[in-house]
Design a protein around this motif. Structure first.
Motif, PDB file in Angstrom:
ATOM      1  N   GLY A   1       0.805  -1.215   0.000  1.00 31.24           N
ATOM      2  CA  GLY A   1       0.000   0.000   0.000  1.00 31.24           C
ATOM      3  C   GLY A   1       0.835   1.260   0.000  1.00 31.24           C
ATOM      4  N   LEU A   2       1.918   1.267   0.766  1.00 26.65           N
ATOM      5  CA  LEU A   2       2.790   2.439   0.812  1.00 26.65           C
ATOM      6  C   LEU A   2       3.488   2.662  -0.524  1.00 26.65           C
ATOM      7  N   GLU A   3       3.888   1.597  -1.176  1.00 24.94           N
ATOM      8  CA  GLU A   3       4.529   1.729  -2.490  1.00 24.94           C
ATOM      9  C   GLU A   3       3.579   2.355  -3.507  1.00 24.94           C
ATOM     10  N   ARG A   4       2.293   2.108  -3.327  1.00 23.08           N
ATOM     11  CA  ARG A   4       1.280   2.619  -4.269  1.00 23.08           C
ATOM     12  C   ARG A   4       0.630   3.905  -3.769  1.00 23.08           C
ATOM     13  N   TYR A   5       1.105   4.410  -2.614  1.00 22.56           N
ATOM     14  CA  TYR A   5       0.530   5.614  -2.004  1.00 22.56           C
ATOM     15  C   TYR A   5      -0.958   5.432  -1.710  1.00 22.56           C
ATOM     16  N   ASN A   6      -1.344   4.205  -1.370  1.00 21.71           N
ATOM     17  CA  ASN A   6      -2.731   3.937  -1.020  1.00 21.71           C
ATOM     18  C   ASN A   6      -3.025   4.415   0.401  1.00 21.71           C
ATOM     19  N   GLN A   7      -4.299   4.467   0.733  1.00 25.35           N
ATOM     20  CA  GLN A   7      -4.692   4.835   2.087  1.00 25.35           C
ATOM     21  C   GLN A   7      -4.295   3.726   3.058  1.00 25.35           C
ATOM     22  N   ILE A   8      -3.760   4.121   4.215  1.00 25.39           N
ATOM     23  CA  ILE A   8      -3.448   3.166   5.266  1.00 25.39           C
ATOM     24  C   ILE A   8      -4.672   3.045   6.170  1.00 25.39           C
ATOM     25  N   ASP A   9      -5.163   1.816   6.328  1.00 25.53           N
ATOM     26  CA  ASP A   9      -6.339   1.563   7.157  1.00 25.53           C
ATOM     27  C   ASP A   9      -5.905   0.726   8.356  1.00 25.53           C
ATOM     28  N   LEU A  10      -5.820   1.363   9.518  1.00 29.57           N
ATOM     29  CA  LEU A  10      -5.383   0.666  10.729  1.00 29.57           C
ATOM     30  C   LEU A  10      -6.494  -0.189  11.327  1.00 29.57           C
ATOM     31  N   GLY A  11      -7.674  -0.122  10.754  1.00 29.22           N
ATOM     32  CA  GLY A  11      -8.776  -0.941  11.248  1.00 29.22           C
ATOM     33  C   GLY A  11      -8.532  -2.423  11.042  1.00 29.22           C
TER      34      GLY A  11
END
Length: 480
Positions: free
Chosen positions: A213-223
């Motif tokens: 997700g970080l490589e794709r700049y996606n939203q981080i969902d801590l849920g």
């Protein structure tokens, strides 16, 4: 992509290539194994002396004969060769101290390699080159390695997602446009050994998904976090953040049986991290300092520029930035009263007055050392910037013994020694993503800030092997 078991053999046989290594996936291990199976001696380059030491220790672990490798920093290697062939390299500064002078060293190294003067030396000495932590290369260092790769089989190891080195206005290498066109991507290390060794598969699996997700700049969902990752909301008002952070640190102290703890705080402000350390000093927390600590350098320069009471008060200000219980304002009043012949503060500070009087009279290093140690040993005093305090103590001793021209010179010498010796951290530390990069801890508390990039987040999230606490204003956020 090759399996991890094949990486060492691939690296040892590659003519020119790169291996991407996610955090905790055994990069240093693979370099050591690749050297062990290499037919000829290998040159191994990295960026820091701590990195040199880590590689050397891994070679010892695998009992790799020392004649099979030479480990050096890129800077040190360039300086050594450029200074050995000054006419060919046209090196200007052989004792570089500034960024501009180090830039000149890299340019000199590149010119020397272009000249062909050391082709025979390198080909006779080495069968190939490995470069570690390639994400920390500047453009100028990259140009040196490119030229070196024209002579020696070269494999570079690194991770684009951990490229957070402080380049001080120098251009960092770009993997898409610089690295991969020169060193073709040959393999990727993905087995999360750091967490497998701790039987923490759920954290390893979650971090693998977060990495994508970080490589794709996606939203981080801590849920969707695992049980070993907890989340606490930070107040919207930034002025109230520190109270929440302190509370979480105190709560984490109940988990001391889980091992050491790192608090990854504000990456921009040394003062904010220092303030947090001050509030938690009594609980044994201490700040991790940059090797080139600005506060330490500033204090040394001010001490060099002052004498008498002025020098004493500079030292007092420095001590108050290192420890609680310094009672700076009250002690300063007692010092002024003593200079006027009055006895204010005799009961409370009497044990410090012999050193104080000596500093006023002579400004001597041993007297300054005695005052710092006396203040540290007073009841109620707790060091929270230990590394900075002990660096100053060591600099004062070094100047007294070596009779160096200035305390600033002594600080530089002490810091250069520190670059070689590495860090010894306590059980409870406070740092930033840059300061903890390459380090490993049992537990981590990560304090979110607007300045954190996707790379900052990845470095922060991959420091702990057991538990992670994340403090942010929202459970869902997008990195930049």
């Amino acid at each position: 992509m090759a399996d991890d078991q094949e990486i060492a053999r691939l690296a040892a046989g590659i003519r020119r290539g790169s291996i991407v290594a996610a955090a905790g996936c055994g990069k240093t291990e693979q370099i050591a194994l690749a050297v062990a199976i290499s037919d000829r001696r290998r040159l191994i380059l990295t960026h820091t002396h701590a990195g040199v030491d880590a590689l050397a220790q891994r070679m010892k672990k695998h009992r790799v004969p020392t004649e099979k490798y030479r480990i050096d920093t890129i800077a040190g290697w360039c300086l050594r060769f450029a200074a050995s062939f000054p006419q060919r390299s046209r090196i200007i500064a052989t004792v570089p101290t500034t960024s501009a002078e180090w830039d000149g060293v890299y340019s000199a190294g590149a010119r020397l390699l272009d000249s062909g003067a050391i082709d025979c030396v390198l080909n006779a000495s080495y069968g190939g080159c490995f470069v570690d932590e390639y994400q920390d290369c500047t453009q100028q260092q990259h140009q040196v390695i490119r030229r070196l790769a024209n002579l020696l089989p070269t494999c570079v190891f690194g991770d684009p997602l951990q490229a957070i080195f402080d380049f001080r206005n120098q251009q960092p290498v770009d993997w898409t446009t610089d690295v991969f066109p020169t060193f073709e991507r040959a393999a990727e290390l993905l087995t999360p050994w750091r967490w497998k060794k701790e039987n923490n598969e759920e954290l390893a699996e979650w971090l693998g998904a977060v990495r994508i997700g970080l490589e794709r700049y996606n939203q981080i969902d801590l849920g969707s976090r695992p049980k070993c990752v907890t989340w606490k909301a930070l107040p919207v008002d930034a002025q109230r953040h520190q109270a929440t952070v302190v509370g979480q640190c105190l709560e984490a102290m109940d988990e001391n049986d889980l091992g050491n703890l790192i608090v990854i705080g504000d990456s921009i402000s040394e003062n904010r991290r220092s303030s947090l350390g001050q509030k938690l000093a009594k609980q044994g927390f201490a700040n991790i300092e940059a090797v080139s600590c600005k506060t330490l350098h500033s204090a040394a320069r001010k001490i060099d520029a002052t004498t008498g009471v002025a020098r004493l008060k500079v030292l007092l200000n420095f001590a108050a930035k290192c420890m609680t219980g310094a009672d700076k304002a009250e002690l300063a009043k007692a010092i002024d009263a003593r200079q006027a012949g009055r006895r204010l503060g005799q009961t409370k500070f009497g044990s410090l007055f012999p050193a104080i009087d000596e500093i006023v009279a002579t400004g001597g290093e041993l007297a300054m050392l005695a005052l710092l140690e006396g203040m540290r040993d007073r009841p109620g005093s707790h060091l929270y910037r230990r590394e900075m305090f002990y660096a100053m103590r060591s600099a004062l001793k070094t100047k007294a013994v070596r009779q160096l021209a200035t305390l600033s010179d002594s600080v530089w010498e002490v810091q250069n020694r520190a670059r070689h010796s590495g860090r010894r951290l306590g059980d409870r530390s406070i740092g930033s993503t840059l300061l903890v990069k390459g380090l490993e801890f049992d537990r981590a508390i990560i304090v979110s800030s607007d300045a954190m990039t996707n790379r900052d987040w990845y470095v922060a999230l991959t420091r702990a092997t057991k538990t992670v606490r994340i403090l942010s204003t929202s459970e869902k956020f997008t990195t930049k």
